[in-house]
Design a protein around this motif. Structure first.
Motif, PDB file in Angstrom:
ATOM      1  N   MET A 146       0.843  -1.192   0.000  1.00  0.00           N
ATOM      2  CA  MET A 146       0.000   0.000   0.000  1.00  0.00           C
ATOM      3  C   MET A 146       0.881   1.247   0.000  1.00  0.00           C
ATOM      4  SD  MET A 146      -2.789   1.142   2.859  1.00  0.00           S
ATOM      5  CE  MET A 146      -3.528   2.759   2.822  1.00  0.00           C
ATOM      6  N   LEU A 147       0.617   2.145  -0.942  1.00  0.00           N
ATOM      7  CA  LEU A 147       1.397   3.384  -1.008  1.00  0.00           C
ATOM      8  C   LEU A 147       1.235   4.195   0.265  1.00  0.00           C
ATOM      9  CD1 LEU A 147       3.026   5.587  -2.539  1.00  0.00           C
ATOM     10  CD2 LEU A 147       0.821   6.425  -3.395  1.00  0.00           C
ATOM     11  N   ASP A 148       2.363   4.559   0.865  1.00  0.00           N
ATOM     12  CA  ASP A 148       2.340   5.453   2.024  1.00  0.00           C
ATOM     13  C   ASP A 148       2.600   6.882   1.569  1.00  0.00           C
ATOM     14  OD1 ASP A 148       2.375   5.457   5.151  1.00  0.00           O
ATOM     15  OD2 ASP A 148       4.021   6.777   4.541  1.00  0.00           O
ATOM     16  N   HIS A 149       3.736   7.079   0.866  1.00  0.00           N
ATOM     17  CA  HIS A 149       4.009   8.427   0.354  1.00  0.00           C
ATOM     18  C   HIS A 149       5.016   8.396  -0.781  1.00  0.00           C
ATOM     19  CE1 HIS A 149       7.177   8.017   3.499  1.00  0.00           C
ATOM     20  NE2 HIS A 149       7.881   8.855   2.760  1.00  0.00           N
ATOM     21  N   LEU A 150       5.039   9.487  -1.531  1.00  0.00           N
ATOM     22  CA  LEU A 150       6.033   9.713  -2.574  1.00  0.00           C
ATOM     23  C   LEU A 150       7.109  10.627  -2.017  1.00  0.00           C
ATOM     24  CD1 LEU A 150       3.710  10.467  -5.641  1.00  0.00           C
ATOM     25  CD2 LEU A 150       4.627   8.257  -4.903  1.00  0.00           C
ATOM     26  N   VAL A 151       8.346  10.422  -2.454  1.00  0.00           N
ATOM     27  CA  VAL A 151       9.464  11.238  -1.978  1.00  0.00           C
ATOM     28  C   VAL A 151       9.991  12.081  -3.129  1.00  0.00           C
ATOM     29  CG1 VAL A 151      11.730  11.242  -0.888  1.00  0.00           C
ATOM     30  CG2 VAL A 151      10.060   9.453  -0.297  1.00  0.00           C
ATOM     31  N   TYR A 152       9.791  13.382  -3.008  1.00  0.00           N
ATOM     32  CA  TYR A 152      10.234  14.351  -4.020  1.00  0.00           C
ATOM     33  C   TYR A 152      11.384  15.141  -3.412  1.00  0.00           C
ATOM     34  CZ  TYR A 152       9.489  17.616  -7.964  1.00  0.00           C
ATOM     35  OH  TYR A 152       9.612  18.373  -9.110  1.00  0.00           O
ATOM     36  N   SER A 153      12.609  14.817  -3.821  1.00  0.00           N
ATOM     37  CA  SER A 153      13.807  15.433  -3.248  1.00  0.00           C
ATOM     38  C   SER A 153      14.209  16.677  -4.022  1.00  0.00           C
ATOM     39  CB  SER A 153      14.973  14.441  -3.271  1.00  0.00           C
ATOM     40  OG  SER A 153      14.781  13.394  -2.373  1.00  0.00           O
ATOM     41  N   THR A 154      14.794  17.611  -3.318  1.00  0.00           N
ATOM     42  CA  THR A 154      15.192  18.854  -3.958  1.00  0.00           C
ATOM     43  C   THR A 154      16.422  19.450  -3.276  1.00  0.00           C
ATOM     44  OG1 THR A 154      14.502  21.136  -4.438  1.00  0.00           O
ATOM     45  CG2 THR A 154      13.528  20.099  -2.503  1.00  0.00           C
ATOM     46  N   PRO A 155      17.290  20.101  -4.040  1.00  0.00           N
ATOM     47  CA  PRO A 155      18.418  20.800  -3.426  1.00  0.00           C
ATOM     48  C   PRO A 155      18.013  22.164  -2.873  1.00  0.00           C
ATOM     49  CG  PRO A 155      18.550  20.995  -5.800  1.00  0.00           C
ATOM     50  CD  PRO A 155      17.391  20.094  -5.520  1.00  0.00           C
ATOM     51  N   ASP A 156      16.805  22.626  -3.214  1.00  0.00           N
ATOM     52  CA  ASP A 156      16.315  23.946  -2.790  1.00  0.00           C
ATOM     53  C   ASP A 156      14.899  23.775  -2.274  1.00  0.00           C
ATOM     54  OD1 ASP A 156      15.504  26.565  -2.453  1.00  0.00           O
ATOM     55  OD2 ASP A 156      15.556  27.076  -4.583  1.00  0.00           O
ATOM     56  N   LEU A 157      14.771  23.492  -0.980  1.00  0.00           N
ATOM     57  CA  LEU A 157      13.473  23.157  -0.419  1.00  0.00           C
ATOM     58  C   LEU A 157      12.482  24.321  -0.528  1.00  0.00           C
ATOM     59  CD1 LEU A 157      11.740  21.068   1.009  1.00  0.00           C
ATOM     60  CD2 LEU A 157      12.663  21.883   3.197  1.00  0.00           C
ATOM     61  N   ALA A 158      12.889  25.506  -0.118  1.00  0.00           N
ATOM     62  CA  ALA A 158      11.978  26.653  -0.140  1.00  0.00           C
ATOM     63  C   ALA A 158      11.509  26.959  -1.560  1.00  0.00           C
ATOM     64  CB  ALA A 158      12.656  27.871   0.480  1.00  0.00           C
ATOM     65  N   GLY A 159      12.431  26.936  -2.500  1.00  0.00           N
ATOM     66  CA  GLY A 159      12.084  27.244  -3.880  1.00  0.00           C
ATOM     67  C   GLY A 159      11.128  26.217  -4.474  1.00  0.00           C
ATOM     68  N   THR A 160      11.379  24.941  -4.186  1.00  0.00           N
ATOM     69  CA  THR A 160      10.519  23.884  -4.718  1.00  0.00           C
ATOM     70  C   THR A 160       9.130  23.943  -4.098  1.00  0.00           C
ATOM     71  OG1 THR A 160      12.430  22.469  -5.131  1.00  0.00           O
ATOM     72  CG2 THR A 160      10.284  21.388  -5.000  1.00  0.00           C
ATOM     73  N   VAL A 161       9.051  24.214  -2.802  1.00  0.00           N
ATOM     74  CA  VAL A 161       7.749  24.335  -2.148  1.00  0.00           C
ATOM     75  C   VAL A 161       6.955  25.488  -2.747  1.00  0.00           C
ATOM     76  CG1 VAL A 161       6.613  24.930   0.036  1.00  0.00           C
ATOM     77  CG2 VAL A 161       8.433  23.206  -0.004  1.00  0.00           C
ATOM     78  N   ASP A 162       7.609  26.627  -2.961  1.00  0.00           N
ATOM     79  CA  ASP A 162       6.923  27.771  -3.572  1.00  0.00           C
ATOM     80  C   ASP A 162       6.405  27.426  -4.964  1.00  0.00           C
ATOM     81  OD1 ASP A 162       7.374  29.328  -1.363  1.00  0.00           O
ATOM     82  OD2 ASP A 162       9.087  30.415  -2.212  1.00  0.00           O
ATOM     83  N   GLU A 163       7.228  26.739  -5.748  1.00  0.00           N
ATOM     84  CA  GLU A 163       6.823  26.382  -7.112  1.00  0.00           C
ATOM     85  C   GLU A 163       5.622  25.442  -7.106  1.00  0.00           C
ATOM     86  OE1 GLU A 163       8.466  24.004 -11.058  1.00  0.00           O
ATOM     87  OE2 GLU A 163       9.738  24.194  -9.286  1.00  0.00           O
ATOM     88  N   LEU A 164       5.657  24.429  -6.244  1.00  0.00           N
ATOM     89  CA  LEU A 164       4.546  23.483  -6.187  1.00  0.00           C
ATOM     90  C   LEU A 164       3.264  24.153  -5.697  1.00  0.00           C
ATOM     91  CD1 LEU A 164       6.320  20.280  -4.843  1.00  0.00           C
ATOM     92  CD2 LEU A 164       5.405  20.640  -7.133  1.00  0.00           C
ATOM     93  N   ARG A 165       3.395  25.036  -4.750  1.00  0.00           N
ATOM     94  CA  ARG A 165       2.204  25.753  -4.275  1.00  0.00           C
ATOM     95  C   ARG A 165       1.591  26.597  -5.394  1.00  0.00           C
ATOM     96  NH1 ARG A 165       4.574  27.630   1.658  1.00  0.00           N
ATOM     97  NH2 ARG A 165       3.721  25.877   2.866  1.00  0.00           N
ATOM     98  N   GLU A 166       2.433  27.235  -6.179  1.00  0.00           N
ATOM     99  CA  GLU A 166       1.937  28.028  -7.305  1.00  0.00           C
ATOM    100  C   GLU A 166       1.204  27.156  -8.322  1.00  0.00           C
ATOM    101  OE1 GLU A 166       5.272  30.050  -8.939  1.00  0.00           O
ATOM    102  OE2 GLU A 166       5.498  31.429  -7.236  1.00  0.00           O
ATOM    103  N   ARG A 167       1.595  25.886  -8.397  1.00  0.00           N
ATOM    104  CA  ARG A 167       0.963  24.963  -9.345  1.00  0.00           C
ATOM    105  C   ARG A 167      -0.254  24.258  -8.751  1.00  0.00           C
ATOM    106  NH1 ARG A 167       5.798  21.274 -11.337  1.00  0.00           N
ATOM    107  NH2 ARG A 167       4.225  20.533 -12.854  1.00  0.00           N
ATOM    108  N   GLY A 168      -0.605  24.594  -7.511  1.00  0.00           N
ATOM    109  CA  GLY A 168      -1.823  24.077  -6.910  1.00  0.00           C
ATOM    110  C   GLY A 168      -1.663  22.986  -5.884  1.00  0.00           C
ATOM    111  N   VAL A 169      -0.421  22.590  -5.571  1.00  0.00           N
ATOM    112  CA  VAL A 169      -0.182  21.547  -4.574  1.00  0.00           C
ATOM    113  C   VAL A 169      -0.096  22.211  -3.199  1.00  0.00           C
ATOM    114  CG1 VAL A 169       1.327  19.674  -3.827  1.00  0.00           C
ATOM    115  CG2 VAL A 169       1.069  20.167  -6.270  1.00  0.00           C
ATOM    116  N   ASP A 170      -1.038  21.886  -2.329  1.00  0.00           N
ATOM    117  CA  ASP A 170      -1.100  22.508  -1.005  1.00  0.00           C
ATOM    118  C   ASP A 170      -0.154  21.773  -0.055  1.00  0.00           C
ATOM    119  OD1 ASP A 170      -1.803  24.059   1.121  1.00  0.00           O
ATOM    120  OD2 ASP A 170      -3.955  23.678   0.990  1.00  0.00           O
ATOM    121  N   LEU A 171       0.931  22.424   0.336  1.00  0.00           N
ATOM    122  CA  LEU A 171       1.943  21.818   1.194  1.00  0.00           C
ATOM    123  C   LEU A 171       1.992  22.522   2.544  1.00  0.00           C
ATOM    124  CD1 LEU A 171       4.760  21.571  -1.489  1.00  0.00           C
ATOM    125  CD2 LEU A 171       3.506  19.634  -0.529  1.00  0.00           C
TER     126      LEU A 171
END
Length: 202
Positions: A1-26
């Motif tokens: 059973m899927l628990d979670h996906l792991v999306y790694s990034t060298p720039d956490l703040a930047g990636t979170v901002d980008e995903l939020r702009e695309r509609g992913v609520d983090l």
């Protein structure tokens, strides 16, 4: 059973901002003390969630490389996925008997922004098939991170490609995981639906 996906990034703040702009609520998850990382998490529907993990600027650089390939990445990448188990020791032993070394379970913990300390046991596969063999996770009595997450984002599909799809599928089967694997360059692809539209993570 899927628990979670792991999306790694060298720039956490930047990636979170980008995903939020695309509609992913983090929302903030918390730091992993001693590993030099912290995460943000978001819903995928049901009990599954998305983990966005990267360097924690409030921690010193760790003595060992950060997990999930963080130190070697130059762009955000869907590096692996985690499968939930309620008896990680038995699952690991069964996999090893079938020829797949799913790793050695060990404990981890992080403190949520509300101060609650959550802990779990996790096992990283020795042969991870380029991130396609899942990490195993056992939450025990801890509250699951998906509880209380905002809605709106759903995982529509998760698929994988690999030069040896049969080998990957065999490794998945012995840990009770299911994933569509076809021939091709190694990679995971997740398609999400969000209030702002479709988001594809690779």
């Amino acid at each position: 059973m899927l628990d979670h996906l792991v999306y790694s990034t060298p720039d956490l703040a930047g990636t979170v901002d980008e995903l939020r702009e695309r509609g992913v609520d983090l929302v903030p998850g918390g730091p992993h003390d001693g590993l030099g990382t912290r995460n943000f998490i978001g819903p995928l529907g049901g009990s599954a969630y998305l983990e966005v993990v990267g360097p924690d600027p409030d921690q010193p650089a760790p003595a060992r490389p950060r997990p999930f390939r963080i130190d070697e990445l130059t762009v955000p990448t869907l590096v692996t996925w985690a499968v939930a188990t309620t008896d990680i020791d038995t699952t690991v032993a069964r996999a090893r008997a079938a020829g797949h070394d799913a790793g050695v379970p060990f404990g981890m913990a992080r403190r949520r922004p509300d101060g609650v300390l959550i802990s779990w046991r996790i096992a990283f596969p020795v042969t991870d098939w380029d991130g396609l063999a899942p990490v195993l996770i056992d939450w025990g009595d801890a509250p699951h991170p998906s509880g209380g997450l905002p809605g709106g984002t759903r995982l529509e599909s998760l698929r994988a490609t690999h030069p040896d799809p049969g080998g990957v599928s065999a490794a998945l089967a012995v840990v009770g995981a299911e994933l569509a694997v076809t021939a091709g360059e190694p990679g995971l692809v997740a398609e999400l639906s969000t209030p702002a539209g479709r988001v594809v993570l690779r």
